[in-house]
Enzyme design. Structure first.
Site, PDB file in Angstrom:
ATOM      1  N   ASP A 111       0.822  -1.205   0.000  1.00  0.00           N
ATOM      2  CA  ASP A 111       0.000   0.000   0.000  1.00  0.00           C
ATOM      3  C   ASP A 111       0.860   1.259   0.000  1.00  0.00           C
ATOM      4  O   ASP A 111       1.524   1.570   0.985  1.00  0.00           O
ATOM      5  CB  ASP A 111      -0.890  -0.028   1.246  1.00  0.00           C
ATOM      6  CG  ASP A 111      -1.919   1.067   1.273  1.00  0.00           C
ATOM      7  OD1 ASP A 111      -2.044   1.790   0.272  1.00  0.00           O
ATOM      8  OD2 ASP A 111      -2.604   1.204   2.296  1.00  0.00           O
ATOM      9  N   ASP A 314      -2.565   6.681  -5.314  1.00  0.00           N
ATOM     10  CA  ASP A 314      -2.517   5.614  -4.315  1.00  0.00           C
ATOM     11  C   ASP A 314      -2.752   4.267  -4.972  1.00  0.00           C
ATOM     12  O   ASP A 314      -3.793   4.027  -5.575  1.00  0.00           O
ATOM     13  CB  ASP A 314      -3.577   5.878  -3.243  1.00  0.00           C
ATOM     14  CG  ASP A 314      -3.645   4.783  -2.203  1.00  0.00           C
ATOM     15  OD1 ASP A 314      -2.643   4.068  -2.024  1.00  0.00           O
ATOM     16  OD2 ASP A 314      -4.702   4.628  -1.573  1.00  0.00           O
TER      17      ASP A 314
END
Length: 434
Positions: A111, A314
Site C-alpha cells: 500500500d 494511491d
C-alpha cells in the site's frame, strides 16, 4: 483516508476491488541498485487464494460492498501520532515477504497510501482469521522489540511507549470499532523465494489485538508510503515503479525498487510531487478532466484554479475518488457521449451504468490533465463489468477524499522519483512486463 483529531495527519488508503495480488521479490541484475517484485493476481490459479467456485462478479460485488462501507471510516478515525498508516480492510495487492530467523512467511497489503509494516503476531489477544499462520516472535532469533528511546518511537505527549517494559506500542482505532494494536519491533526481512535478499533490523508492527473489517487472505499491511517507517524508506531507495495489469487478466505484473525504476521514453508524462500534509502521501496536482471537448475543471468557479497537491495517487485504492462537482461533470459528459442503454447497477453501488454488447458500450477516453502533462485513461481505467452485460463507471464522489486510484493506473508504467520529486506515467502493456 483518515482524518484524525490529533495534530498530525494519518492516512489509510481505501481498497475498492477484491482482486488481490502477491508480490514476489527478485534482485535485478544481481546488483543492489535495483530489485524487481512480481505481482500475481489473487484470483489467478497461480495465487494461493484462488477459489475456482467464486465468480468474477462475486468477488467484485463483495469487494465493492466492503469498500462503500469503509468510506464512512475515514472521516472521524483517531490514531496516535506515530506516522504509521493503516487500512482497515482487504487491499488491492498483497506482498509476500518473510520475517525472522528462520524466515516466516507474511502476506500483507502492499500500500503506497500507508507507512507502517505490520502483521498479526502470537500471542493474539483477539485476531481476525487469516489464511497463513500467525508470526511467532519467540521462534525468531533476530526479533527485538523497539525501545522507547528509538527514533522510530514517538516520544511526544501521546507517545505509544509502554514504560514498564520500555517497549514502543502502537494502536489504531477507527470510528466503526475496527482497530489493530501491538508493539513496534525489528527483525530480519527476507524478500524473494529465489535469490532471496535479507535486510536486518527492519522495523514493523507486531499486532496482538486486531479486529474489524479485515480479509482472511492478508496478515497485515506493508506500507510503501513516504514516511520513515515505510518499506521504501527503510530500504533506503529513492525510486520505485510498478506496472499494474488489468484485473481481469490472469497474468502477473511487477514492482521495481532502486535505480532500475527510472521511467523514460517519448510517451512519458511527468508531474511533480507536492509536499503537503499528510507529508507521507504522494500528492499530485490535477487541473482538470476532459471528455472529448468537454473540460471539467478540478476547481469550482471562483476557487484557485491551481491548488497544488489536490489529489493523492494511491496504489491501494482502486477507483478514483473525486469532489462531487467533478464527478457530476464527468457523469454529464459521459452520458452525452455514450449511446448504450443506461441501466441500473444490479448491486445498487454505482449510479452510471450501461447495458453492454459483447462487453462494449462505446466509452470514450477520459483525459486527466495533470500539471506537466496529460494522461489518457482508456475504458479499462474507468469502467468495470459488474454483470455479464452491465458496465459501470467506477469513480466515486466524496467531499473529503480526492484519490487517483489504481484502476486509473492500469497499463501504465508508473515511476516514483522521490529525490527529483516527480511521478511519471508511461502507457504500457503491463502483461508484457511480467
Amino acid at each position: 483516508m483518515v482524518f484524525p483529531t490529533k495534530s498530525k495527519f494519518i492516512y489509510s488508503a481505501l481498497n475498492l476491488l477484491g482482486i488481490l495480488h502477491l508480490l514476489f521479490f527478485y534482485p535485478s541484475n544481481g546488483t543492489p541498485s535495483g530489485h524487481t517484485t512480481h505481482l500475481i493476481p489473487r484470483d489467478s490459479p497461480m495465487s494461493p487464494f484462488y477459489n475456482p467456485s467464486s465468480t468474477h462478479f462475486d468477488r467484485l460485488h463483495n469487494a465493492f460492498q466492503r469498500s462503500f462501507k469503509k468510506l464512512n471510516h475515514f472521516k472521524s478515525a483517531t490514531v496516535p501520532s506515530t506516522q504509521a498508516l493503516i487500512t482497515p480492510g482487504s487491499g488491492e495487492y498483497l506482498m509476500k515477504i518473510s520475517f525472522g530467523t528462520p524466515p516466516t512467511e507474511v502476506i500483507g497489503i502492499a500500500d503506497t497510501g500507508s507507512d507502517l509494516i505490520w502483521t498479526q503476531c502470537i500471542p493474539c489477544i483477539e485476531c481476525y482469521n487469516q489464511t497463513i499462520p500467525l508470526f511467532d516472535p519467540q521462534q525468531s532469533l533476530s526479533y527485538r522489540t523497539v525501545p522507547c528511546q528509538s527514533n522510530f518511537c514517538n516520544a511526544e505527549e501521546d507517545s505509544p511507549c509502554h514504560n514498564k517494559t520500555n517497549t514502543c506500542d502502537y494502536r489504531y482505532s477507527y470510528a466503526d470499532g475496527s482497530h489493530t494494536a501491538g508493539n513496534l519491533a525489528s527483525d530480519t526481512l527476507t524478500l524473494g523465494s529465489t535469490n532471496p535478499i535479507s535486510l536486518p533490523n527492519i522495523v514493523f508492527g507486531c499486532a496482538h489485538d486486531t479486529t474489524g473489517i479485515f480479509d482472511t487472505s492478508e496478515s497485515g499491511i506493508i506500507g510503501l508510503g513516504a514516511g520513515k517507517l515505510s518499506l521504501i524508506s527503510q530500504l533506503g531507495t529513492k525510486k520505485f515503479s510498478y506496472c499494474l495489469i488489468p484485473s481481469h487478466i490472469k497474468s502477473s505484473s511487477w514492482i521495481n525498487f532502486g535505480n532500475d525504476s527510472t521511467v523514460s521514453g517519448p510517451e512519458v508524462v511527468t508531474t511533480s510531487l507536492v509536499r503537503k500534509n499528510p507529508k507521507n502521501l504522494y500528492h499530485l496536482t490535477l487541473e482538470a478532466f476532459s471528455v472529448g471537448k468537454h473540460r471539467i475543471p478540478f476547481a469550482k468557479k471562483g476557487e484557485n484554479k491551481k491548488v497544488e497537491g489536490n489529489i493523492i495517487i494511491d496504489s491501494g485504492t482502486t477507483t478514483n475518488i473525486l469532489p462531487v462537482h467533478v464527478y457530476d461533470g464527468l457523469v454529464y459528459a459521459l452520458d452525452k457521449v455514450i449511446k448504450a442503454k443506461r441501466v441500473k447497477d444490479p448491486n445498487g453501488l454505482f449510479t452510471l451504468c450501461y447495458q453492454s454488447v459483447h462487453g462494449e458500450i462505446g466509452a470514450p477516453i477520459i483525459t486527466a490533465h495533470f500539471k506537466g502533462g496529460d494522461v489518457n485513461l482508456k475504458p479499462v481505467n474507468t469502467f468495470s463489468k459488474v454483470k455479464e452485460d452491465v458496465l459501470c463507471f467506477t469513480t466515486i464522489s466524496n467531499s473529503d477524499l480526492t484519490i487517483f486510484g489504481n484502476l486509473a493506473q492500469t497499463n501504465f508504467l508508473i515511476g516514483y522519483d522521490l529525490e527529483a520529486g516527480t511521478v511519471s506515467f508511461k502507457p504500457t502493456d503491463c502483461t508484457k512486463q511480467s
